[in-house]
Design a protein around this motif. Structure first.
Motif, PDB file in Angstrom:
ATOM      1  N   LEU A   1      37.853  80.946 -52.604  1.00  0.00           N
ATOM      2  CA  LEU A   1      38.484  79.703 -51.711  1.00  0.00           C
ATOM      3  C   LEU A   1      38.978  80.319 -50.931  1.00  0.00           C
ATOM      4  O   LEU A   1      40.115  81.525 -50.771  1.00  0.00           O
ATOM      5  N   THR A   2      39.030  79.247 -49.677  1.00  0.00           N
ATOM      6  CA  THR A   2      39.954  79.358 -48.130  1.00  0.00           C
ATOM      7  C   THR A   2      40.664  78.535 -48.433  1.00  0.00           C
ATOM      8  O   THR A   2      41.021  77.275 -48.478  1.00  0.00           O
ATOM      9  N   VAL A   3      41.960  79.414 -48.315  1.00  0.00           N
ATOM     10  CA  VAL A   3      43.170  78.741 -48.781  1.00  0.00           C
ATOM     11  C   VAL A   3      44.321  78.354 -47.817  1.00  0.00           C
ATOM     12  O   VAL A   3      44.646  79.407 -46.837  1.00  0.00           O
ATOM     13  N   PHE A   4      44.618  76.886 -47.209  1.00  0.00           N
ATOM     14  CA  PHE A   4      45.350  77.260 -45.763  1.00  0.00           C
ATOM     15  C   PHE A   4      46.967  76.641 -46.559  1.00  0.00           C
ATOM     16  O   PHE A   4      47.270  75.880 -46.618  1.00  0.00           O
ATOM     17  N   ALA A   5      47.729  77.506 -46.665  1.00  0.00           N
ATOM     18  CA  ALA A   5      49.193  77.806 -47.193  1.00  0.00           C
ATOM     19  C   ALA A   5      49.921  77.332 -45.554  1.00  0.00           C
ATOM     20  O   ALA A   5      50.159  78.019 -45.075  1.00  0.00           O
ATOM     21  N   ASP A   6      50.805  75.473 -45.961  1.00  0.00           N
ATOM     22  CA  ASP A   6      51.496  75.549 -44.818  1.00  0.00           C
ATOM     23  C   ASP A   6      53.014  75.730 -45.296  1.00  0.00           C
ATOM     24  O   ASP A   6      53.365  74.672 -46.354  1.00  0.00           O
ATOM     25  N   LEU A   7      53.636  77.183 -45.445  1.00  0.00           N
ATOM     26  CA  LEU A   7      54.666  76.857 -46.369  1.00  0.00           C
ATOM     27  C   LEU A   7      56.355  77.245 -45.713  1.00  0.00           C
ATOM     28  O   LEU A   7      56.361  79.038 -45.892  1.00  0.00           O
ATOM     29  N   PRO A   8      56.649  76.631 -44.729  1.00  0.00           N
ATOM     30  CA  PRO A   8      57.625  77.715 -43.698  1.00  0.00           C
ATOM     31  C   PRO A   8      58.910  77.759 -44.714  1.00  0.00           C
ATOM     32  O   PRO A   8      59.721  78.736 -44.159  1.00  0.00           O
TER      33      PRO A   8
ATOM     34  N   LEU B   1      47.648  73.670 -48.864  1.00  0.00           N
ATOM     35  CA  LEU B   1      48.601  73.579 -49.732  1.00  0.00           C
ATOM     36  C   LEU B   1      50.119  73.912 -48.618  1.00  0.00           C
ATOM     37  O   LEU B   1      49.851  74.778 -48.147  1.00  0.00           O
ATOM     38  N   SER B   2      51.194  72.608 -48.496  1.00  0.00           N
ATOM     39  CA  SER B   2      51.668  72.744 -48.126  1.00  0.00           C
ATOM     40  C   SER B   2      53.593  71.819 -48.375  1.00  0.00           C
ATOM     41  O   SER B   2      53.174  71.240 -49.928  1.00  0.00           O
TER      42      SER B   2
END
Length: 604
Positions: free
Chosen positions: A467-474, A509-510
């Motif tokens: 999978l391609t996971v775009f994580a926005d975890l600042p 994912l954020s």
């Protein structure tokens, strides 16, 4: 508080006929009793004088202000002088439990009411009244016996030097004969034996008197200490985190709640597992059994022995249940100073501590067995994972490499294709191995917080499932430990559903915090589902909702099927028309005073 019971004879008293004959006279306890009686008469006279002056002076001057002050002072002296008497009773071997701290001072009259309503005040007053005449009587008896003993024992000097001891009877001087002197010597030694016995008897009398009138409620204090010790011991055994620490705590509790000088828990081979207190090494070696108790340590009973140093050694068998495979768990030993011996209630308490030690040993065995079984199960699972993933990839790499080598000279393009296939398999094997290593690590939530745990989980998803996971975890959100765990488990379940049901290629994912709320979002581009068909959702969705509610938050699931022209919602809010599923978790942010409870790695 404790007093010396009928104490065992010291080693000196057990050597030879003369030592046995004069055991009471040679015992140091007799000299301590004599010193106590010597001090009791002046102390009793001083106490009676002070109380008499205070009470009589207060009554005579009651009309004046000083009269009330004298009466209050006399009332205070009753308790204060009782403390002095308790210190003096230490000569008899009597020790008292430290009383609880007095209540906060709220005024004179509340103190007067509390003091007059306390039965200990009247018991102490009775002791003060009885002490002086009883001490005077003891002085008279001991003085008479001592004078008779000394007079009879110096009779040989009378026979050898008559002028030094002139005895006149009816105008004639009495001269002692040898038979008379011999009879006086026998009388002197007999009086000496009687003197030792009387001192022993007086010691017992004063011991019982001080315990009865100055000791308070002995049974209540002892029971309170034992109950507190057993409650802490039970909690420690139930915790079961560290066997050595548990046994050490049991030894400490046994010593503090009993009158023993030292307590030790020994293994079946005699080595020490845990101990509390200090005692000479030779005291741990029994010398002779106490009367009525013979042989080895019986199960469930106490074996009481006298050691070579004159101390009392009490032993209990630490037993394990039959399911443990071995009944012998060692021994609990309690050492008492010379002249002391525990009562039946204290023996029952020590037996309970021994039972707790057996329970702790059995629990440690069960934990060890469970850990071994869990390790075996984990190794079996790891073997299956390696066989299904990495082993298959290695097998494919081997085949691809062999094919490339066989076609390298005659078909370059086919060899290149085989090498490309081999490289892809190797990359996939590396990804599978990384995912396995991540699953074998301890809980990442405890190691680094929510952001670190979600980042590692996202990387494992990419490596294992493509999978391609775009994580926005600042940044790390401010959540309580329970809310952190709920957020992590909800994200795990949502990502698991993406892999299992969504057939998605990309996942977003954020985590964001705003306005006192933390929002976790998991969105995919999969095929979605029809909420009208699934109703309140699958078991996984219900589990996520329960976790969210348990942490004080809410969960929203929105899904759009790929074949639908319009989205279907589980809530009334709008959504985009693209297919896929969006899981939104909203949790209340932790207040600032709760941040100290969050693990260190979880702080932003």
């Amino acid at each position: 508080m404790t007093a010396p019971p009928p104490h065992p004879p010291s080693p000196a008293a057990r050597r030879g006929v003369w030592h046995r004959l004069f055991a009471d006279v040679l015992d140091p306890y007799a000299f301590r009793v004599a010193l106590y009686v010597l001090l009791a008469l002046p102390a009793g006279g001083l106490v009676v004088g002070l109380l008499t002056v205070g009470v009589v002076g207060g009554v005579l001057t009651l009309a004046l202000v000083v009269g009330a002050a004298l009466l209050l002072g006399a009332l205070w002296l009753v308790g204060g002088l009782a403390d002095v008497q308790r210190v003096l009773a230490g000569l008899l071997g009597v020790s008292f439990v430290r009383p609880p701290p007095p209540p906060a001072y709220t005024g004179v009259w509340p103190w007067v009411r509390a003091t007059l309503s306390d039965p200990a005040t009247y018991r102490a007053l009775l002791f003060h009244v009885v002490q002086f005449p009883l001490a005077a009587l003891c002085w008279m008896v001991l003085g008479t016996l001592l004078a008779l003993t000394l007079g009879a024992l110096v009779s040989p000097l009378w026979w050898l030097y008559p002028p030094l001891f002139p005895l006149v009877w009816r105008d004639s001087t009495v001269m002692p004969e040898l038979p008379v002197v011999a009879g006086l010597l026998v009388l002197g030694f007999g009086s000496l034996l009687v003197l030792g016995g009387v001192l022993n008897l007086m010691g017992r009398m004063w011991t019982r008197l001080t315990l009865a009138l100055l000791g308070g409620d002995m049974g209540y204090e002892a029971a309170r200490r034992e109950v507190m010790a057993l409650r802490r011991a039970a909690g420690r055994v139930a915790l079961g985190d560290d066997l050595d620490a548990t046994l050490a705590d049991l030894a400490v509790q046994a010593r503090l709640a009993s009158t023993a000088q030292a307590v030790a828990l020994l293994a079946p081979d005699g080595t020490s597992r845990a101990s509390s207190g200090t005692a000479p090494t030779e005291w741990l070696l029994p010398a002779q059994p106490a009367p009525g108790l013979q042989g080895a340590v019986p199960q469930g009973e106490a074996d009481v022995r006298y050691t070579a140093g004159g101390a009392t050694l009490v032993s209990f068998a630490v037993t394990l249940p039959p399911s443990a495979g071995a009944l012998d768990g060692g021994t609990l030993r309690a050492v008492y100073a010379p002249g002391r011996r525990p009562g039946p209630d204290e023996l029952a308490f020590l037996l309970s501590i021994a039972d707790h030690a057996g329970t702790a040993l059995h629990a440690a065995q069960l934990i060890e067995r469970a850990g071994t079984r869990a390790g075996e199960q984990e190794r079996a699972r790891l073997a299956r994972e390696l066989h299904d993933s990495v082993a298959q990839a290695l097998y494919g790499i081997t085949l691809g490499a062999k094919t490339a080598r066989a076609t390298l000279d005659r078909d370059t393009e086919k060899a290149r294709a085989s090498l490309d296939y081999t490289i892809r398999l190797a990359e996939g094997g590396v990804s599978e191995m990384k995912a396995l290593l991540f699953s074998l690590r301890p809980d990442a939530l405890e190691e680094g917080g929510l952001v670190a745990a979600l980042t590692g989980h996202a990387q494992a998803m990419e490596a294992r499932h493509g999978l391609t996971v775009f994580a926005d975890l600042p940044a790390e959100p401010h959540l309580t430990p329970d809310a952190q765990a709920a957020a992590y488990r909800v994200a795990q379940e949502a990502l698991h559903n993406v892999v299992k049901h969504a057939r998605a290629a990309q996942v977003w994912l954020s985590v964001a915090q705003a306005g006192g709320w933390v929002t976790l979002t998991v969105r995919d581009d999969g095929r979605g589902f029809d909420p009208d068909v699934q109703g309140r959702g699958t078991l996984g969705q219900r589990s996520m909702r329960e976790r969210a509610a348990g942490a004080g938050g809410t969960l929203e699931v929105r899904s759009v099927q790929a074949t639908d022209s319009s989205p279907q919602f589980l809530s009334a809010e709008a959504s985009s028309a693209e297919s896929g599923t969006t899981v939104t978790l909203r949790l209340p942010a932790a207040p600032s005073e709760s941040l100290a409870a969050v693990p260190t790695g979880a702080q932003p």
